[in-house]
Write a protein that holds these residues in place. Structure first.
Motif, mmCIF file in Angstrom:
data_model
loop_
_atom_site.group_PDB
_atom_site.id
_atom_site.type_symbol
_atom_site.label_atom_id
_atom_site.label_comp_id
_atom_site.label_asym_id
_atom_site.label_seq_id
_atom_site.Cartn_x
_atom_site.Cartn_y
_atom_site.Cartn_z
ATOM 1 N N THR A 24 28.515 38.811 26.332
ATOM 2 C CA THR A 24 28.803 40.132 26.884
ATOM 3 C C THR A 24 30.273 40.502 26.676
ATOM 4 N N TYR A 55 21.473 36.742 23.704
ATOM 5 C CA TYR A 55 22.364 36.143 24.680
ATOM 6 C C TYR A 55 21.963 34.714 25.041
ATOM 7 N N LYS A 78 23.938 40.394 30.625
ATOM 8 C CA LYS A 78 24.303 41.169 29.437
ATOM 9 C C LYS A 78 24.934 42.474 29.899
ATOM 10 N N ALA A 126 26.012 33.592 28.333
ATOM 11 C CA ALA A 126 25.608 34.991 28.204
ATOM 12 C C ALA A 126 26.736 35.933 28.609
#
Length: 473
Positions: free
Chosen positions: A219, A185, A144, A215
């Protein structure tokens, strides 16, 4: 002379932890506190020291083993590890990492206003870091933006905080259904793994490389739009098989170039095999950064809000590798999790700020996200306010039990716990955690809108023949 009950969460300036001397605390999470420290051999070069909050925490040994397998320019180096003995006699593991003088990815984007081409290069370097991780037989499990640091001097991105990571053959330390990580996420397949009714034995979900790629997609989407990718309404379609397209970053931020938007959507694909490996993704990102036209050199964020006035256009469908194959709607299991909350007493809560456990930082981060600390992100495309995280990423956390656990510290005769940070609740002593509710999932319990962890008394060493300490399964 140091006090006998020196708290590993708040070590005074100058405290020695192995050969390292503490300079300041940077943040704290559910399992570790992070300090800036220096060594006797190189007092001018700071390091990031992560100290366990619980004696003998096996997560640290697992993190050390994982980091010892990695050698990559976008992953901070493991410099040292050991055990710190508290004056009272308890032993707390620690690890020491290379210091990264920089800021978190989301803060960097707000300050630097990067172009799509710059973001493509940065994401490619993170994908390379994931490639190295996966090649070592490991997964990060908590990719993340707040676990990414961008150095101030070089502008290089570092993938940090492998405390939630896992590798082939490592012992299981987390109770099902989910391993450590940030709910916002999690991949669609992770949410779909929740099945109702839950019957023993409950098999925990095992994230793989595709979960890390997803994930990274979340991000990237949040980096470009300052929003989480919004799923369709799964509450009304739980259990149905539907075709759905991954969200488009370009639909929310027209400054995003076509190549960056398409690759972000690819990472957010519902089918793990459609996302591609970290290596293939890195190659595609590098090629896009090289081949993209002048549109990729426009700053993603300006003083004016770049959002379109007209309704959002429909995202461009991605090529399907298996035409005709249907998939679940985005996070169908989120609706199941809602039913789970009603049926088993688990709690779901939505939050807009993900929590970073940033192991390295140049400034104190008492309020940041993840496992350590975190500051809420401000909107990158002001004046439009940030949106709330969708319901699909609500946290699952257990309610506080009505009775203390076996081995949990109890209040004294006056109804008070022996140490100041501890509070008496339901006959046991608890410590309130400085984390968001959405990260109160592993060993944490919800009580009156906050996350608490039980204070477990240390196990007495055996007095007869030594026995192997059982792993938490």
């Amino acid at each position: 002379m140091l006090p006998a009950h020196l708290n590993p969460a708040r070590l005074p300036l100058g405290t020695q932890v192995g050969p390292w001397r503490v300079l300041e605390r940077l943040g704290m999470g559910a399992h570790g506190a992070v300090y800036r420290a220096i060594g006797a051999q190189s007092p001018s070069r700071p390091v990031a020291l992560k100290l366990a909050l619980h004696p003998g925490d096996a997560r640290f040994a697992r993190e050390v083993e994982l980091l010892s397998r990695l050698r990559h320019p976008n992953v901070p180096r493991l410099l040292d590890h050991g055990v710190w003995q508290q004056p009272s006699g308890l032993h707390y593991p620690y690890l020491v990492m290379e210091w990264v003088d920089g800021v978190s990815l989301y803060d960097w984007a707000r300050e630097q206003r990067p172009t799509s081409r710059r973001v493509l290069h940065l994401l490619a370097s993170l994908a390379r870091a994931l490639e190295a991780t996966h090649s070592a037989g490991a997964v990060h499990r908590d990719v993340k933006g707040d676990n990414v640091l961008v150095s101030d001097t070089e502008g290089r991105a570092f993938l940090t905080d492998f405390g939630s990571g896992n590798y082939l053959g490592a012992a299981t330390l987390t109770l099902p259904p989910f391993p450590p990580g940030t709910p916002a996420y999690r991949s669609p397949e992770a949410w779909r793994s929740v099945r109702l009714p839950m019957r023993a034995p409950i098999v925990p979900y095992a994230p793989g490389p595709a979960d890390d790629v997803f994930a990274l997609g979340v991000t990237a989407f949040r980096l470009v739009t300052d929003e989480y990718p919004s799923p369709p309404d799964v509450a009304s379609r739980a259990g149905q098989e539907v075709e759905a397209d991954a969200p488009s970053a370009r639909a929310l931020n027209p400054r995003c170039c076509q190549e960056l938007s398409a690759l972000t959507s690819q990472m957010l694909s519902f089918r793990p095999e459609a996302r591609g490996s970290a290596r293939a993704l890195a190659e595609a990102l590098e090629e896009a950064a090289h081949e993209a036209g002048p549109e990729a050199d426009v700053p993603l964020f300006g003083q004016e809000a770049p959002r379109p006035v007209e309704p959002r256009p429909a995202p461009r469908p991605l090529p399907r590798r298996a035409p005709g194959r249907s998939t679940h709607a985005w996070f169908t299991a989120a609706s199941l999790a809602g039913a789970l909350a009603l049926g088993t007493g688990w709690m779901l809560r939505a939050h807009s700020d993900d929590e970073p456990e940033t192991v390295h930082a140049s400034v104190p981060k008492e309020t940041e996200d993840g496992g350590t600390a975190g500051v809420g992100d401000s909107a990158l495309t002001a004046p439009v306010p940030p949106s709330r995280a969708p319901f699909a990423w609500s946290t699952i956390a257990e309610d506080l039990p009505p009775r203390p656990f076996p081995g949990q510290r109890r209040p004294n005769a006056n109804g008070r716990c022996p140490e100041k940070p501890q509070v008496p609740i339901n006959g046991g002593c608890w410590i309130k955690q400085s984390v968001e509710l959405k990260d109160c999932g592993e060993g944490g319990y919800v009580y009156k809108g906050a996350c608490y962890m039980p204070v477990i008394l240390p196990t007495r060493p055996p007095t007869s023949s030594p026995t192997e300490r059982p792993d938490r399964r």
